[in-house]
Enzyme design. Structure first.
Site, PDB file in Angstrom:
ATOM      1  N   ASN A   1      -6.609  17.468  -6.903  1.00 10.93           N
ATOM      2  CA  ASN A   1      -5.557  16.641  -7.337  1.00 10.93           C
ATOM      3  C   ASN A   1      -5.229  17.859  -8.202  1.00 10.93           C
ATOM      4  O   ASN A   1      -3.844  18.554  -9.014  1.00 10.93           O
ATOM      5  CB  ASN A   1      -5.875  15.350  -8.331  1.00 10.93           C
ATOM      6  CG  ASN A   1      -6.034  14.593  -7.487  1.00 10.93           C
ATOM      7  OD1 ASN A   1      -4.499  14.370  -6.773  1.00 10.93           O
ATOM      8  ND2 ASN A   1      -6.907  14.145  -6.211  1.00 10.93           N
TER       9      ASN A   1
ATOM     10  N   THR B   1       0.954  -1.355   0.100  1.00  7.68           N
ATOM     11  CA  THR B   1       0.146   0.294   0.166  1.00  7.68           C
ATOM     12  C   THR B   1       1.019   1.240   0.110  1.00  7.68           C
ATOM     13  O   THR B   1       2.646   1.120  -0.405  1.00  7.68           O
ATOM     14  CB  THR B   1      -0.931   0.030   1.039  1.00  7.68           C
ATOM     15  OG1 THR B   1      -1.662   0.955   1.295  1.00  7.68           O
ATOM     16  CG2 THR B   1       0.091   0.173   2.664  1.00  7.68           C
TER      17      THR B   1
END
Lengths: 408, 408
Positions: free
Chosen positions: A403, A193
């Site tokens: 983003n 991860t």
């Protein structure tokens, strides 16, 4: 705000005997925030790790793999945020080595006994001098009780710090498992991860530890996705300090399963926390796929649903536009899928069967399910016994905002 | 607004001898909009088609494939918007057959000589009675000059009608190629696209026509993506009426390549128009991947870049956060990729080489390139001679808005 998740209290993260954590503000990218973490491990600790499969893996990931493969006894972990030291070529490797050398000098070990980690912007040079300058303050800060402080230090676009802890009795001794993680975007782990660190004070053989990390990661971090982007820096580290005083646990021992399950619980809680804090997330979705021929095809279907921007935006809008889920199942890549045999459920409600909408389906009920913050989608492929679960979040205006603005 | 694309004038879409088009308002889903199109083909027309590979393919797609595979001479196409007739099981197939039967009765042919198409919401019953009731008005409206009207009729979330036309001289005769397409979301064609119809009045053998459609689709509709969702209804149809009076063109004839290239040009223009009108698009991105071992791996890299929400939002923000492109190349699935050998360009500017940022890279220049509405990203994998191009658009607030609101 994260979906049904708040940062843990400092007291709820039990200290792990043999692990001390220290944080400092090294100004890696921005001032006035903790951005360098040192984790010091007691002598004799065993360490296992799994890392990103991205071919553009970061320089620290390359070094971590080298140091673990070399069989060196790991004495400290060094984490910086603000810069991923990925896509940085030979300079990046040199910088990562220099940071290991500096920490090794300060705590009195070899550079190969340090594991380095970085997270942040890709393809910018690591400000290694500022990181090294911050190390003495990080070491001064070392304390067994600093798990929450450590979780806060490794955050990037995360809104909340993520930690989980368990205590179990093994052979008459209390064993602690405590972990922290970070991650919010560029989340589609492949064998690992973002950053996750789990430690136990149990004594565990290296073989058992390697087996436990595989078990745990395949049921936790390898089941989550936010945006389908597999990071360059994904790392999960499992540490066993052996300081609880139990007899060393091997893979065949009775206590093995109990410890494995406690560690897996912590890993699942940490992995789900990443999705609950997914960039812009307003919904937490559990995609259960069952009745597949093998787990791989169940995962294909689960990720096709979890990655579809059309489905994720419909969940954001609480709109039961569930035909989009049928479309995703259809393009998931199972060549010989018989669409008339499968069943689709939203919560407990049967949505589709016989290749179309179920006769019993009531859109008002589905709309009510969609309003909830936690939603389960279940697909029964009806062609085998395998199953897989994927956890993901919805896709909101805020994902775009976060983003589009991340570097600025 | 679409990126550098305006709807064509009616006059710029040349009629194709042997094709008549008629539209009507059948109130399939919403009132006061044309939503049913009939395309009537002259006797002797040849037809080729490529269709979605989604396993949940729509009922009309199943029928189209049946009718084409049966070798029936196709005499008409019937298109409705507002409802995809996908995920509708046996009822959906029956509805599609009923609509073919109704149109066949009205124009005097067999139901197998009709190709049906649907686009719109998935998993809702097709209002076939309203479509059938609208057919007489659609037939009354048939005219060779109705290409623009037809393009408008097949729009769903499209902002502009899409059409393209060419005329070339073949064997002393003027041959026309005219096409229309629709599509804006759920765009990641796999062997086909949303809906595309291209017709020529050239006489072409069936073998040559089949070969031309493969050539054209692999250079046009199979190179685009908006959101990575492969639709249940993608269809591209190529029609040759043979009414221009030229000698029939076979695959080995001199005129074959010229006709093929004219048709491919039209297909590329139509496919690019879909991306330019992609839901919420503000940028048109050309992803060129070269130096691959084969085209498949070039396409993998191209689509990894084109599907990354992180990259698409960075382009929306005009932010040269180009490390995200390296990450996408790294997870595209090329196992033995040597990241130190590849080169990444933004426009003409070298961004990355030797596994990191190029020494000559100047962020201000990259930022200037990112401001443009049309941006080219070039990746040289530097391990072979193969290449592939993918066209896509950015990911904006409006994509979320459109897809959160689509059904309401």
């Amino acid at each position: 705000m994260p979906v049904s998740y708040a940062a843990p209290d400092a007291e709820s993260l039990y200290p792990v005997r043999g692990v001390r954590l220290g944080a400092t503000e090294a100004h890696v990218r921005k001032p006035n925030r903790k951005d360098v973490l040192v984790m010091e491990l007691a002598a004799g600790s065993k360490v296992a790790g799994v890392f990103t499969q991205n071919r553009f893996c970061a320089a620290p990931v390359i070094l971590c793999k080298e140091h673990l493969a070399g069989g060196h006894e790991i004495r400290a972990l060094l984490v910086n945020t603000g810069n991923a030291n990925a896509g940085t070529g030979e300079d990046g490797l040199r910088h990562a080595r220099e940071s290991c050398e500096a920490l090794a000098r300060l705590i009195g070990c070899a550079p190969e006994q340090i594991l380095p980690f970085s997270t942040g912007v890709i393809m910018e040079p690591l400000p290694v001098d500022r990181i090294i300058a911050g190390l003495p303050a990080g070491i001064d800060d070392l304390h067994e009780h600093h798990w929450l402080r450590a979780a806060e230090t490794i955050m990037t676009t995360d809104i909340v710090a993520k930690g989980a802890s368990r205590q179990i009795a093994l052979g008459g001794r209390t064993v602690t498992v405590t972990g922290i993680s970070k991650g919010s975007g560029m989340i589609h782990p492949n064998m690992a991860t973002m950053l996750g660190y789990i430690a136990t004070d149990a004594a565990v053989s290296q073989q058992a530890l390697d087996s436990i990390i595989d078990h745990a990661v395949n049921r936790s971090f390898n089941c989550i996705t936010v945006d389908g982007d597999t990071s360059t820096n994904d790392s999960l580290i499992l540490i066993a300090t052996g300081r609880s005083g139990n007899d060393e646990i091997g893979p065949a021992d009775d206590d093995y399963v109990r410890l494995r399950d406690a560690i897996t619980d912590v890993a699942i809680e940490l992995a789900q926390a990443i999705v609950r804090d997914g960039e812009g997330a307003t919904k937490f979705m559990t995609i259960q796929v069952e009745g597949g021929r093998d787990q791989a095809e169940c995962r294909k279907v689960g990720y096709a649903i979890a990655h579809s921007p059309l489905i994720k935006t419909a969940f954001f809008a609480s709109d039961p536009n569930l035909g989009r889920i049928l479309a995703a199942i259809g393009y998931a890549g199972i060549e010989d899928l018989d669409v008339s045999a499968l069943k689709l459920y939203l919560g407990d409600q049967l949505v589709a069967e016989h290749g179309g909408r179920a006769a019993s389906y009531v859109e008002e009920k589905a709309a009510a399910v969609m309003q909830a913050a936690e939603i389960t989608v279940r697909v029964d492929l009806n062609r085998g016994e395998a199953a897989a679960t994927v956890w993901t979040c919805d896709f909101s205006y805020d994902y775009v905002k976060i983003n589009a603005d991340y570097r600025s």
